[in-house]
Write a protein that holds these residues in place. Structure first.
Motif, mmCIF file in Angstrom:
data_model
loop_
_atom_site.group_PDB
_atom_site.id
_atom_site.type_symbol
_atom_site.label_atom_id
_atom_site.label_comp_id
_atom_site.label_asym_id
_atom_site.label_seq_id
_atom_site.Cartn_x
_atom_site.Cartn_y
_atom_site.Cartn_z
ATOM 1 N N GLY A 1 36.089 41.284 39.894
ATOM 2 C CA GLY A 1 36.718 41.337 38.586
ATOM 3 C C GLY A 1 36.793 42.746 38.040
ATOM 4 N N ALA A 2 35.829 43.599 38.459
ATOM 5 C CA ALA A 2 35.823 44.971 37.974
ATOM 6 C C ALA A 2 36.909 45.807 38.640
ATOM 7 C CB ALA A 2 34.459 45.613 38.227
ATOM 8 N N VAL B 1 36.787 54.931 30.108
ATOM 9 C CA VAL B 1 36.454 55.784 31.247
ATOM 10 C C VAL B 1 36.860 55.080 32.533
ATOM 11 C CG1 VAL B 1 34.532 56.950 30.100
ATOM 12 C CG2 VAL B 1 34.103 54.833 31.355
ATOM 13 N N ARG B 2 37.134 55.894 33.561
ATOM 14 C CA ARG B 2 37.422 55.371 34.900
ATOM 15 C C ARG B 2 36.245 55.706 35.802
ATOM 16 N NH1 ARG B 2 41.566 58.015 37.345
ATOM 17 N NH2 ARG B 2 42.375 56.211 38.496
ATOM 18 N N LEU B 3 35.873 54.759 36.648
ATOM 19 C CA LEU B 3 34.676 54.889 37.457
ATOM 20 C C LEU B 3 34.999 54.835 38.937
ATOM 21 C CD1 LEU B 3 32.395 52.387 35.484
ATOM 22 C CD2 LEU B 3 32.523 54.869 35.186
ATOM 23 N N ALA B 4 34.307 55.661 39.708
ATOM 24 C CA ALA B 4 34.377 55.619 41.166
ATOM 25 C C ALA B 4 32.951 55.519 41.690
ATOM 26 C CB ALA B 4 35.084 56.855 41.704
ATOM 27 N N ALA C 1 36.948 51.017 38.852
ATOM 28 C CA ALA C 1 37.065 50.155 37.672
ATOM 29 C C ALA C 1 37.327 50.998 36.426
ATOM 30 C CB ALA C 1 35.780 49.346 37.490
ATOM 31 N N ARG C 2 37.813 50.323 35.402
ATOM 32 C CA ARG C 2 37.925 50.905 34.067
ATOM 33 C C ARG C 2 36.896 50.244 33.161
ATOM 34 N NH1 ARG C 2 42.234 53.976 32.529
ATOM 35 N NH2 ARG C 2 43.905 54.246 34.068
#
Length: 359
Positions: free
Chosen positions: A255-256, A337-340, A295-296
């Protein structure tokens, strides 16, 4: 000193409550092993069984290969240090230290020598004529340690001895116990639920959950490669971030968001439900809009702790929460924020109740 071995040890209390289930544990002569786990997991029960304060319902407890199941505490030559210092308030530090030796009718000259040696090891020389009410919490705990040292036991058993101290004193006492182990080369079994004690004190960490051993190994190994979801979430603060989803063709989708998994033989052909784990320090903020992201999330709260900053985020699409660990001087975030994920730092677990590691 002693080698302590538990072989398939179980403990069931009247009424049917099972505190330990077939626990295997081998503490080498001179080793410091930390037993950690949540309240009610059985760690204190294990300590009491080793001390002889309780009897096992099954299995065998041995010291240096000799069966001790039926041996009374006095015959085991172990010393327990509790959270409660249990010092005699009307006696001086000196008299508290030598009290047990007097009961054992140890000659006076030997009593004095043992007390002097313990006082030197723990820095209690200037406190020997004081009474417990004249001491700080840390000093009282050192006296409790000294009372164990003078007995010259085969093993030391610690049952959350620092939990009643404030943070500063806990730090000081952790260092003292570690130094004591190095100096004495003593066999020590240390019970705690404190994350810092679990990671820093032991040569080996044993994780208990619901009366069973869930993982054993050097603390840093348990942190870096948790064997199951329990170990992943119990060891480390904040706990490891977990994301539910499925694995398809070497890609995790949840879902993320989705993220390609690092190639590994164990993942070849794997498909179906899984849980992706990522430590807070391995979640990265992506500022380049053209770069790949997992994900955001919406920034919810910021915890500035000095040496580090924790971002508490709420994932979009209702996929749950996560925590990002950044350096203490980091800043300049916006609401979204955007995540890696840091390369090579994914942990994949089965989606079933056991949650065993897949990669």
């Amino acid at each position: 000193m002693a080698r302590i071995t538990l072989s398939r040890v179980s403990k069931t209390y009247p009424g049917g409550a099972q505190a330990l289930r077939r626990v295997d544990l081998d503490v080498a002569d001179g080793e410091l092993v930390v037993l950690a786990g949540p309240s009610g997991c059985g760690k204190t029960t294990a300590l009491r069984l080793v001390a002889g304060l309780d009897s096992p319902s099954g299995g065998e407890i041995a010291f240096d290969g000799r069966r001790m199941n039926d041996a009374p505490p006095a015959k085991r030559s172990v010393a327990m240090v509790f959270q409660d210092h249990a010092l005699y308030p009307h006696l001086t530090v000196r008299r508290n230290l030598e009290f047990g030796l007097g009961l054992r009718r140890t000659p006076e000259a030997e009593r004095s020598q043992r007390v002097a040696s313990a006082a030197e090891i723990l820095g209690l020389q200037s406190l020997l004529d004081r009474r417990p009410q004249e001491l700080s919490g840390g000093q009282r705990q050192r006296v409790a340690l000294g009372r164990s040292i003078v007995r010259q036991p085969r093993a030391f058993l610690f049952d959350e001895p620092l939990s009643s101290l404030d943070a500063k004193l806990r730090g000081e006492m952790r260092s003292e116990i570690a130094a004591l182990h190095r100096r004495l080369g003593a066999t020590m079994l240390y019970v705690t639920h404190d994350q810092i004690e679990a990671m820093t004190l032991g040569q080996r960490l044993v994780l208990l959950d619901d009366g069973e051993v869930r993982q054993t190994g050097p603390p840093i190994e348990v942190y870096l490669r948790p064997a199951n979801r329990f170990a992943a979430t119990f060891v480390g603060s904040p706990a490891m971030n977990l994301f539910e989803g499925v694995v398809q063709a070497g890609v995790f989708r949840g879902g993320a968001g989705e993220w390609p998994l690092d190639p590994a033989p164990a993942l070849a052909g794997l498909a179906g439900p899984a849980v992706l784990g990522v430590r807070a320090e391995d979640l990265l903020l992506v500022t380049d809009e053209n770069a790949a992201a997992f994900a955001r999330a919406q920034l919810r709260t910021v915890e500035r702790l000095g040496h580090e900053t924790l971002l508490h985020c709420c994932l979009e699409a209702g996929a749950g929460d996560c925590v990002v660990r950044l350096p203490g001087d980091a800043g300049g975030w916006v609401g979204s924020v955007r995540l890696a994920i840091r390369a090579g730092r994914c942990h994949l677990f089965a989606a079933d109740e056991a949650g065993e590691r897949l990669n």
